[in-house]
Scaffold this motif. Structure first.
Motif, mmCIF file in Angstrom:
data_model
loop_
_atom_site.group_PDB
_atom_site.id
_atom_site.type_symbol
_atom_site.label_atom_id
_atom_site.label_comp_id
_atom_site.label_asym_id
_atom_site.label_seq_id
_atom_site.Cartn_x
_atom_site.Cartn_y
_atom_site.Cartn_z
ATOM 1 N N UNK A 14 2.228 7.116 -7.247
ATOM 2 C CA UNK A 14 1.511 6.892 -5.992
ATOM 3 C C UNK A 14 0.052 6.660 -6.349
ATOM 4 N N UNK A 15 -0.524 5.582 -5.823
ATOM 5 C CA UNK A 15 -1.944 5.293 -6.061
ATOM 6 C C UNK A 15 -2.653 5.261 -4.719
ATOM 7 N N UNK A 16 -3.929 5.583 -4.726
ATOM 8 C CA UNK A 16 -4.712 5.529 -3.499
ATOM 9 C C UNK A 16 -5.591 4.291 -3.543
ATOM 10 N N UNK A 22 -12.589 1.050 6.223
ATOM 11 C CA UNK A 22 -13.366 2.193 6.688
ATOM 12 C C UNK A 22 -13.720 3.138 5.544
ATOM 13 N N UNK A 23 -13.437 2.712 4.301
ATOM 14 C CA UNK A 23 -13.740 3.544 3.152
ATOM 15 C C UNK A 23 -12.749 4.669 2.935
ATOM 16 N N UNK A 24 -11.735 4.727 3.734
ATOM 17 C CA UNK A 24 -10.730 5.772 3.641
ATOM 18 C C UNK A 24 -9.654 5.354 2.634
ATOM 19 N N UNK A 25 -9.215 6.282 1.801
ATOM 20 C CA UNK A 25 -8.180 5.991 0.824
ATOM 21 C C UNK A 25 -6.805 6.219 1.432
ATOM 22 N N UNK A 26 -5.905 5.276 1.154
ATOM 23 C CA UNK A 26 -4.546 5.330 1.690
ATOM 24 C C UNK A 26 -3.578 5.402 0.514
ATOM 25 N N UNK A 55 -4.519 -2.681 -5.848
ATOM 26 C CA UNK A 55 -3.811 -1.751 -6.723
ATOM 27 C C UNK A 55 -4.141 -1.983 -8.187
ATOM 28 N N UNK A 56 -4.751 -3.131 -8.492
ATOM 29 C CA UNK A 56 -5.058 -3.423 -9.889
ATOM 30 C C UNK A 56 -3.871 -3.925 -10.654
#
Length: 57
Positions: A14-16, A22-26, A55-56
């Motif tokens: 799982x990656x954030x 909004x700058x929020x990590x999901x 995701x890179x």
């Protein structure tokens, strides 16, 4: 690939990633997405198989 290089991604990975601007990590279940995409590769539309943004990979 920047973060892990060319290594296999475990199914439980799982990656954030940045959310809706909004700058929020999901959290994104990257391992599950990759596994499902590989298993259904021939059935999916080309547009659907693009890697998730941010995701890179």
């Amino acid at each position: 690939m920047e973060r892990e290089g060319n290594r296999p991604v475990p199914r439980g990975a799982v990656v954030e990633v940045a959310g809706n601007g909004e700058g929020e990590l999901v959290p994104v279940r990257l391992g599950v997405w990759l596994s499902n995409t590989r298993a259904r590769r021939n059935k999916l539309h080309r547009r659907t198989t693009r890697r998730p943004a941010g995701t890179g990979h």
